[in-house]
Design a protein around this motif. Structure first.
Motif, PDB file in Angstrom:
ATOM      1  N   VAL A 151      31.260  36.581  41.779  1.00 52.16           N
ATOM      2  CA  VAL A 151      30.941  37.666  42.704  1.00 52.16           C
ATOM      3  C   VAL A 151      31.877  38.846  42.482  1.00 52.16           C
ATOM      4  O   VAL A 151      33.102  38.687  42.437  1.00 52.16           O
ATOM      5  CB  VAL A 151      31.047  37.182  44.165  1.00 52.16           C
ATOM      6  N   THR A 152      31.278  40.015  42.352  1.00 52.03           N
ATOM      7  CA  THR A 152      32.029  41.268  42.381  1.00 52.03           C
ATOM      8  C   THR A 152      31.603  42.002  43.645  1.00 52.03           C
ATOM      9  O   THR A 152      30.409  42.266  43.845  1.00 52.03           O
ATOM     10  CB  THR A 152      31.734  42.125  41.144  1.00 52.03           C
ATOM     11  N   LEU A 168      36.699  41.826  45.360  1.00 57.26           N
ATOM     12  CA  LEU A 168      36.643  40.707  44.429  1.00 57.26           C
ATOM     13  C   LEU A 168      36.040  41.189  43.121  1.00 57.26           C
ATOM     14  O   LEU A 168      35.095  41.983  43.113  1.00 57.26           O
ATOM     15  CB  LEU A 168      35.777  39.572  44.990  1.00 57.26           C
ATOM     16  N   GLU A 169      36.579  40.702  42.023  1.00 63.06           N
ATOM     17  CA  GLU A 169      36.089  41.078  40.698  1.00 63.06           C
ATOM     18  C   GLU A 169      35.746  39.807  39.932  1.00 63.06           C
ATOM     19  O   GLU A 169      36.637  39.025  39.561  1.00 63.06           O
ATOM     20  CB  GLU A 169      37.145  41.873  39.933  1.00 63.06           C
TER      21      GLU A 169
END
Length: 350
Positions: free
Chosen positions: A156-157, A166-167
């Motif tokens: 998840v980005t 979040l990257e």
């Protein structure tokens, strides 16, 4: 009225782990209350109910602040019943941790975990965990968006305004078949549309007034699902109740607990004092309490699911000081007598 196939209807139970009193009138400890909740879940499984939900609260009237731990204990002693929350206060929690805890519960229970997400009608968790109530709406919107992406179980980005971004973040453990997730709604159109937009089942908390007045929300939910290009998703109902052999016995057993809880919360929220008159109205056809004999409660449930077209009914069976032994009797009657009666009534109505 909507025709409901009896085979499609699931009956479940919800509890907040209300602190009860024993036969001598003494307050039961938090620890014993939690152990009692596990025993109640075991009995619910034995009598063939579909779901057992445990709410999250952080105040003295309720013993359960970490429902997933209680549910994990229940998972180890049950076989078929689905286990979940009623509700998880997502606004004051971290979506990554919520996903991880429920994915773990799903593994422990062999695929029986469900999560019902809510904003929280009680606000104690916000200052307790360092959240600003002025961000009430934004917190839930952003965290629901993130949780929805985590449910894909892919990296998840994500970026919002109230949490670190979040990257390509991956979370574990993975589930075997995904998590079943709902959004608990108290009756605002915006919440109904939000549940549809993110693709969650709709769990209506009906704690006052006739159930039929919620039909416009069900219709809005279905229209919203269509507009977002989503398949039909389930509609559930959460309402308080208690069952005994006769209406009079159920009313006498339940009243003190309902009075105690309503007056405790009412003092904080400016409600008028609870009364017998109000209670008798609430247990009648136009009220939201499912209190009475198995026949009375079954008839009211059948009427409700028929009017709303819902396929899940969860009775909040613990309220206030109602004792563990009476709760266990209520559960047994709900599973062994109410459940088959509801199915018979729905089959007769076609």
């Amino acid at each position: 009225m909507t025709a409901i196939d009896p085979a499609d209807l699931d009956l479940g139970l919800d509890t907040f782990g209300d602190i009860t009193r024993d036969a001598a009138g003494e307050r039961v400890s938090d620890a014993q209350t939690i152990r009692n909740v596990v025993e109640q879940a075991v009995l619910a499984d034995e009598v063939g109910l579909a779901f057992f939900g445990v709410g999250e609260h952080h105040r003295p009237e309720f013993a359960v602040s970490s429902p997933e731990i209680v549910l994990a204990a229940a998972a180890a002693r049950t076989k078929d019943i689905h286990l979940g929350t009623a509700v998880t206060v997502l606004s004051s929690d971290d979506p990554v941790r919520v996903y991880e805890r429920f994915a773990t519960l799903d593994a422990v229970s062999n695929g029986r975990a469900e999560v019902i997400l809510g904003r929280g009608s009680f606000i104690e968790s916000f200052p307790l965990f360092g959240y600003d109530l002025r961000d009430y709406e934004t917190l839930f919107e952003e965290k629901l968006d993130l949780f929805s992406q985590l449910l894909t179980e892919s990296p998840v980005t994500w970026q919002g305004s109230l949490r670190a971004p979040l990257e390509a973040a991956d979370v574990f453990p993975k589930t075997a078949h995904g998590l079943t997730a709902w959004v608990g709604v108290g009756g605002t159109p915006e919440s109904v549309v939000r549940a549809a937009r993110y693709g969650y089942g709709l769990m209506l908390a009906i704690i006052g007034g006739p159930a039929a007045r919620f039909r416009p929300f069900v219709d809005l939910y279905h229209r919203s699902l269509d507009s977002f290009g989503r398949d039909r998703l389930p509609v559930g109902i959460h309402s308080p109740g208690h069952i005994a052999e006769t209406d009079q016995q159920a009313w006498e057993e339940a009243y003190e607990g309902f009075e105690s809880m309503n007056n405790t919360i009412g003092r904080e929220r400016g409600w008028p004092a609870y009364s017998r008159g109000r209670f008798q109205h609430d247990v009648g056809p136009e009220g939201a309490l499912y209190v009475g004999s198995p026949e009375t409660v079954a008839r009211k449930i059948a009427d409700t699911v028929g009017s709303l077209g819902s396929t899940r009914f969860d009775m909040k069976f613990s309220t206030g000081t109602l004792s563990h032994d009476k709760l266990m009797t209520s559960i047994e009657l709900y599973g062994t007598r109410v459940q088959p009666l509801v199915r018979e009534m729905l089959a007769e109505r076609g």
